[in-house]
Design a protein around this motif. Structure first.
Motif, short mmCIF file in Angstrom:
data_model
loop_
_atom_site.label_atom_id
_atom_site.label_comp_id
_atom_site.label_asym_id
_atom_site.label_seq_id
_atom_site.Cartn_x
_atom_site.Cartn_y
_atom_site.Cartn_z
N LEU A 1 57.47 -87.36 -28.68
CA LEU A 1 58.37 -88.44 -29.05
C LEU A 1 59.75 -87.95 -29.45
O LEU A 1 60.58 -88.75 -29.81
N ASP A 2 59.95 -86.69 -29.43
CA ASP A 2 61.26 -86.15 -29.79
C ASP A 2 62.22 -86.37 -28.64
O ASP A 2 62.17 -85.67 -27.63
N GLU A 3 63.10 -87.40 -28.74
CA GLU A 3 64.08 -87.67 -27.70
C GLU A 3 65.45 -87.37 -28.24
O GLU A 3 65.68 -87.36 -29.44
N THR A 4 66.36 -87.28 -27.33
CA THR A 4 67.74 -87.00 -27.73
C THR A 4 68.36 -88.29 -28.25
O THR A 4 67.94 -89.40 -27.88
N PRO A 5 69.36 -88.19 -29.09
CA PRO A 5 70.00 -89.41 -29.63
C PRO A 5 70.59 -90.29 -28.53
O PRO A 5 70.57 -91.52 -28.62
N GLU A 6 71.11 -89.69 -27.46
CA GLU A 6 71.68 -90.50 -26.38
C GLU A 6 70.60 -91.31 -25.68
O GLU A 6 70.79 -92.48 -25.33
N ALA A 7 69.43 -90.71 -25.48
CA ALA A 7 68.32 -91.41 -24.82
C ALA A 7 67.85 -92.56 -25.69
O ALA A 7 67.51 -93.64 -25.20
N LYS A 8 67.81 -92.33 -26.99
CA LYS A 8 67.40 -93.39 -27.90
C LYS A 8 68.40 -94.55 -27.85
O LYS A 8 68.03 -95.72 -27.86
N THR A 9 69.66 -94.26 -27.81
CA THR A 9 70.70 -95.28 -27.74
C THR A 9 70.60 -96.07 -26.44
O THR A 9 70.68 -97.31 -26.44
N VAL A 10 70.37 -95.36 -25.33
CA VAL A 10 70.24 -96.03 -24.03
C VAL A 10 69.01 -96.94 -24.03
O VAL A 10 69.06 -98.09 -23.56
N ALA A 11 67.91 -96.47 -24.58
CA ALA A 11 66.68 -97.25 -24.63
C ALA A 11 66.88 -98.49 -25.51
O ALA A 11 66.44 -99.59 -25.17
N ALA A 12 67.56 -98.32 -26.63
CA ALA A 12 67.82 -99.45 -27.53
C ALA A 12 68.74 -100.46 -26.86
O ALA A 12 68.51 -101.68 -26.93
N ASP A 13 69.78 -99.95 -26.18
CA ASP A 13 70.70 -100.85 -25.47
C ASP A 13 69.97 -101.59 -24.36
O ASP A 13 70.19 -102.78 -24.13
N SER A 14 69.09 -100.89 -23.66
CA SER A 14 68.33 -101.50 -22.58
C SER A 14 67.41 -102.59 -23.13
O SER A 14 67.29 -103.67 -22.54
N ALA A 15 66.75 -102.32 -24.24
CA ALA A 15 65.86 -103.32 -24.85
C ALA A 15 66.66 -104.53 -25.32
O ALA A 15 66.25 -105.68 -25.14
N MET A 16 67.84 -104.29 -25.91
CA MET A 16 68.70 -105.40 -26.34
C MET A 16 69.18 -106.20 -25.14
O MET A 16 69.21 -107.44 -25.18
#
Length: 191
Positions: free
Chosen positions: A16-31
């Motif tokens: 589950l250790d992802e990079t901060p950019e990947a987390k941001t992209v995933a959050a933006d995609s979910a939003m």
């Protein structure tokens, strides 16, 4: 050991250790997915509202057209009711003067009378001619009754004044004389 360390590092990177950019992209995609779903729901709701409003407007338009037609019939009926006594006057004038010296006047009166009657018929006026028919209280007004066995009970014997109907509505009932069978006196009234 290096292999073990390498495998451990590899296992950590698959976790589950992802990079901060990947987390941001995933959050933006979910939003974005949530926003698209909300917009699709709003669009569907607006389409349903539009369909209801169109149906309401169509019903309103049909009701207004129906009311206009009824208003038109009511106004025409009022004009016709005002013309019916004029028709009666022509009929009385034509019946009264049958002498030769009135023949030219009579022809003129007959022409005007026919034109008035024809125009009323074009507007939808029907004359009630009930002579010899059964009495109907919805279109006839009994002015007199005659006891007789020569005609069926309730038969119209004489028409005093014709009636008129406009689109199924009685403007004026026919004034008539009705036949009534003579009934033998009961024993109580005789004694």
């Amino acid at each position: 050991m290096v292999d073990k360390d390498f495998n451990i590092d590899r296992d950590d990177s698959d976790g589950l250790d992802e990079t901060p950019e990947a987390k941001t992209v995933a959050a933006d995609s979910a939003m974005a997915d949530a926003e698209v779903a909300k917009l699709v729901g709003d669009l569907h709701e607006l389409q349903q509202t539009l369909l209801r409003r169109q149906a309401d407007f169509d019903n309103y338009r049909k009701r207004i057209e129906r009311e206009r037609a009824e208003d038109s019939k009511r106004y025409t009926a009022r004009v016709i009711e005002a013309l019916i006594p004029i028709v009666d006057g022509f009929e009385h004038a034509l019946a009264a003067h049958r002498e030769a010296e009135y023949e030219n006047y009579r022809k003129g009166f007959e022409l005007i009378y026919r034109q008035l009657r024809d125009n009323l018929a074009k507007l939808g006026v029907e004359r009630i001619e009930p002579l010899g028919q059964p009495f109907d209280p919805h279109s006839h007004q009994a002015m007199d009754r005659t006891e007789t066995n020569a005609a069926e009970d309730g038969t119209i014997l004489q028409v005093y004044q014709p009636g008129y109907v406009f689109h199924g509505r009685v403007l004026r009932p026919a004034m008539v004389r009705v036949a009534v069978h003579a009934t033998p006196a009961s024993k109580r009234t005789v004694n």
